[in-house]
Design a protein around this motif. Structure first.
Motif, mmCIF file in Angstrom:
data_model
loop_
_atom_site.group_PDB
_atom_site.id
_atom_site.type_symbol
_atom_site.label_atom_id
_atom_site.label_comp_id
_atom_site.label_asym_id
_atom_site.label_seq_id
_atom_site.Cartn_x
_atom_site.Cartn_y
_atom_site.Cartn_z
ATOM 1 N N MET A 1 0.929 -1.308 0.016
ATOM 2 C CA MET A 1 -0.067 0.065 -0.161
ATOM 3 C C MET A 1 0.835 1.331 -0.248
ATOM 4 O O MET A 1 1.709 1.613 1.113
ATOM 5 C CB MET A 1 -0.944 0.226 1.294
ATOM 6 C CG MET A 1 -1.711 -0.968 1.184
ATOM 7 S SD MET A 1 -3.157 -0.817 2.451
ATOM 8 C CE MET A 1 -3.562 0.810 2.055
ATOM 9 N N HIS A 2 0.762 0.784 -0.391
ATOM 10 C CA HIS A 2 1.185 1.923 -0.248
ATOM 11 C C HIS A 2 0.389 2.390 -1.253
ATOM 12 O O HIS A 2 -0.040 2.423 -2.240
ATOM 13 C CB HIS A 2 2.551 1.878 0.047
ATOM 14 C CG HIS A 2 3.189 0.783 0.702
ATOM 15 N ND1 HIS A 2 3.212 -0.281 0.598
ATOM 16 C CD2 HIS A 2 3.499 0.271 1.257
ATOM 17 C CE1 HIS A 2 3.752 -1.179 1.524
ATOM 18 N NE2 HIS A 2 4.046 -0.952 1.684
ATOM 19 N N ARG B 1 -7.626 5.281 2.927
ATOM 20 C CA ARG B 1 -6.162 4.797 3.000
ATOM 21 C C ARG B 1 -5.667 4.575 4.230
ATOM 22 O O ARG B 1 -5.844 5.207 4.955
ATOM 23 C CB ARG B 1 -5.139 5.969 2.311
ATOM 24 C CG ARG B 1 -3.626 5.335 2.332
ATOM 25 C CD ARG B 1 -2.696 6.154 1.483
ATOM 26 N NE ARG B 1 -1.275 6.017 1.985
ATOM 27 C CZ ARG B 1 -0.383 4.784 1.643
ATOM 28 N NH1 ARG B 1 -1.244 3.668 1.368
ATOM 29 N NH2 ARG B 1 0.731 4.632 2.147
ATOM 30 N N THR B 2 -5.235 3.312 4.268
ATOM 31 C CA THR B 2 -4.714 3.092 5.642
ATOM 32 C C THR B 2 -3.172 3.128 5.486
ATOM 33 O O THR B 2 -2.413 2.936 4.156
ATOM 34 C CB THR B 2 -4.942 1.387 6.090
ATOM 35 O OG1 THR B 2 -6.082 1.334 6.217
ATOM 36 C CG2 THR B 2 -3.871 0.896 7.119
ATOM 37 N N MET B 3 -2.494 3.861 6.630
ATOM 38 C CA MET B 3 -0.975 4.349 6.268
ATOM 39 C C MET B 3 -0.347 4.382 7.695
ATOM 40 O O MET B 3 -1.055 4.285 8.779
ATOM 41 C CB MET B 3 -1.021 5.677 5.819
ATOM 42 C CG MET B 3 -1.577 6.788 6.576
ATOM 43 S SD MET B 3 -1.913 8.212 5.633
ATOM 44 C CE MET B 3 -3.314 7.930 4.877
ATOM 45 N N HIS C 1 -1.511 3.947 -2.010
ATOM 46 C CA HIS C 1 -2.664 3.898 -2.778
ATOM 47 C C HIS C 1 -3.890 4.333 -1.852
ATOM 48 O O HIS C 1 -4.124 4.058 -0.577
ATOM 49 C CB HIS C 1 -2.892 2.209 -3.246
ATOM 50 C CG HIS C 1 -1.626 1.909 -4.216
ATOM 51 N ND1 HIS C 1 -0.354 1.475 -4.061
ATOM 52 C CD2 HIS C 1 -1.608 2.041 -5.682
ATOM 53 C CE1 HIS C 1 0.173 1.189 -5.031
ATOM 54 N NE2 HIS C 1 -0.663 1.720 -6.098
ATOM 55 N N MET C 2 -4.866 4.668 -2.645
ATOM 56 C CA MET C 2 -6.175 4.945 -2.011
ATOM 57 C C MET C 2 -7.160 4.132 -2.472
ATOM 58 O O MET C 2 -7.406 3.926 -3.637
ATOM 59 C CB MET C 2 -6.553 6.484 -1.783
ATOM 60 C CG MET C 2 -5.453 7.280 -1.232
ATOM 61 S SD MET C 2 -5.558 8.915 -1.993
ATOM 62 C CE MET C 2 -4.759 9.008 -3.653
ATOM 63 N N ALA D 1 -9.212 -0.247 2.803
ATOM 64 C CA ALA D 1 -8.328 0.141 3.942
ATOM 65 C C ALA D 1 -8.711 -0.397 5.122
ATOM 66 O O ALA D 1 -7.989 -0.490 5.858
ATOM 67 C CB ALA D 1 -9.023 1.832 3.992
ATOM 68 N N SER E 1 -7.374 0.606 -7.144
ATOM 69 C CA SER E 1 -6.806 1.704 -6.246
ATOM 70 C C SER E 1 -6.361 2.805 -6.914
ATOM 71 O O SER E 1 -5.865 2.693 -8.051
ATOM 72 C CB SER E 1 -5.887 1.134 -5.059
ATOM 73 O OG SER E 1 -4.872 0.716 -5.680
#
Length: 305
Positions: free
Chosen positions: A1-2, A139-141, A190-191, A197, A281
Motif C-alpha cells: 500500500m502503499h 487509505r490505511t497508512m 494507494h487509496m 482500507a 486503487s
C-alpha cells in the motif's frame, strides 16, 4: 500500500484562476418509471430492454445512485462499449495473457511545470462550475504519514489553494518549490474504498494497529466526474476493473494514458491499478501527481476509530 533560491513573480505574469466553490448537491439522475438509478437498476434495464435503450442513462450514471459505486467494477461494466471486449480481457487475464501486449508500454509522464501551467488552470475552472455528490477515498497508512498529511491540511492546504489561483506564467514548478508556505499533499501510497482500507488496518495485532491510521479523502463536489477521465487519470495495462473503465461508453473515442503495471504510477496523473482486496486503487505518489490530486481534495479526515 502503499519538496528552495527565491523567485519573485510580477503580478502581470500570473494568471488569475477562479476558486472552486462548494455548490448545492444535485439531484440523482432519474428514470421516469423507476426513480433514482443505481448501477444495479441500470443493469436490470439493460437485460429487459437492451443496451441501446438505456445507453443515455448509463452515460449519466456518474451523478446517479451512490457516488461510491464509481469505485466498483460493476458501475463501469454497466456502460461497457462491448460486453465481448470486457469478457475477452477477463479471460486473457485468467490465462495469464496480455500482461505486456502491444501498446501497453508506460505513457509519457508530465512534469510539475506541465501540471501547474497546462493542467491545473483548466481543472480549477471546471471545478468552479462543478456541483453534486462528493466521492470519498480511503487509505490505511503509518501514523507518521497520516500526521504529515493532517499537518499539511492545517498549515499548507489553504495557502496552496490560494497559490493555485495565481500560478506564475513562467517557471511555476520552481516558484512552487521555493515558496515555503505551500506544498504538495504528502500521501505516499494507494487509496481506494473503505473496505480495502479497513482490511489493511485490521491486519495484525492491537499494537500494530496503534501504529497505523485510516484517512478519508473527501473530494470536491462533482470532482469525480473530472477525475475519472483520460485527462487526469492513467490506468495500468491490465485488470478487470481497469478494463471496465477503459471500455466504458463515456470514454468512447478517447484513450487513457498507461501507468506502470506494478504500482499504477505515472507522474502527472492519478494512477490506477487492480487490487486483491477491491476492484482497484488510486495512486498519487510523485510530486506532479500529488499536486494534481490535492486540487481535487476538499478535506482530509482521520477515521481510524
Amino acid at each position: 500500500m502503499h519538496a528552495h533560491d527565491s523567485a519573485e513573480v510580477a503580478e502581470h505574469g500570473r494568471r488569475r484562476i477562479p476558486v472552486p466553490q462548494h455548490g448545492q448537491r444535485s439531484a440523482p439522475t432519474l428514470d421516469p418509471t423507476r426513480g433514482p438509478m443505481t448501477p444495479a437498476a441500470v443493469l436490470g434495464l439493460q437485460r429487459a430492454a437492451g443496451n441501446s435503450a438505456v445507453g443515455q442513462v448509463v452515460q449519466r450514471m456518474d451523478t446517479g445512485g451512490n457516488v461510491q459505486d464509481m469505485l466498483t467494477t460493476e458501475h463501469w461494466d454497466g456502460g461497457s462499449r462491448s460486453g465481448k471486449l470486457a469478457k475477452a480481457a477477463k479471460n486473457a487475464l485468467k490465462l495469464g495473457k496480455g500482461k505486456k501486449g502491444k501498446g501497453s508500454s508506460k505513457s509519457k509522464a508530465r512534469s510539475l511545470d506541465e501540471v501547474l501551467s497546462s493542467v491545473i488552470p483548466g481543472l480549477l475552472e471546471s471545478l468552479a462550475d462543478s456541483t453534486g455528490d462528493q466521492l470519498v477515498l480511503f487509505r490505511t497508512m503509518p501514523r507518521e504519514e497520516a500526521d504529515e498529511i493532517l499537518a499539511w491540511q492545517t498549515g499548507k492546504k489553504k495557502t496552496s489553494d490560494d497559490w493555485m489561483e495565481s500560478i506564475p506564467a513562467t517557471g511555476p514548478g520552481l516558484a512552487f518549490n521555493n515558496d515555503a508556505t505551500v506544498g504538495e499533499i504528502p500521501v505516499k501510497g494507494h487509496m481506494g474504498d473503505e473496505g480495502q482500507a479497513r482490511h489493511y488496518y485490521d491486519k495484525g495485532t492491537d499494537e500494530a494497529r496503534e501504529a497505523k491510521a485510516v484517512l478519508k479523502f473527501v473530494l470536491k463536489p462533482g470532482a469525480h466526474d473530472l477525475l475519472f477521465s483520460p485527462q487526469y487519470m492513467a490506468l495500468a495495462s491490465q485488470g478487470e476493473g481497469l478494463d471496465a473503465i477503459r471500455n466504458n461508453k463515456k470514454f468512447e473515442g478517447q484513450q487513457f494514458p498507461t501507468a506502470a503495471d506494478g504500482e499504477g504510477n505515472l507522474p502527472g496523473y492519478i494512477g490506477v491499478k487492480s487490487e486483491k482486496h477491491g476492484p482497484f486503487s488510486l495512486l498519487a505518489k510523485s510530486k506532479p501527481s500529488q499536486v494534481l490530486f490535492q486540487t481535487f481534495v476538499a478535506e482530509v479526515v482521520d477515521v481510524s476509530t
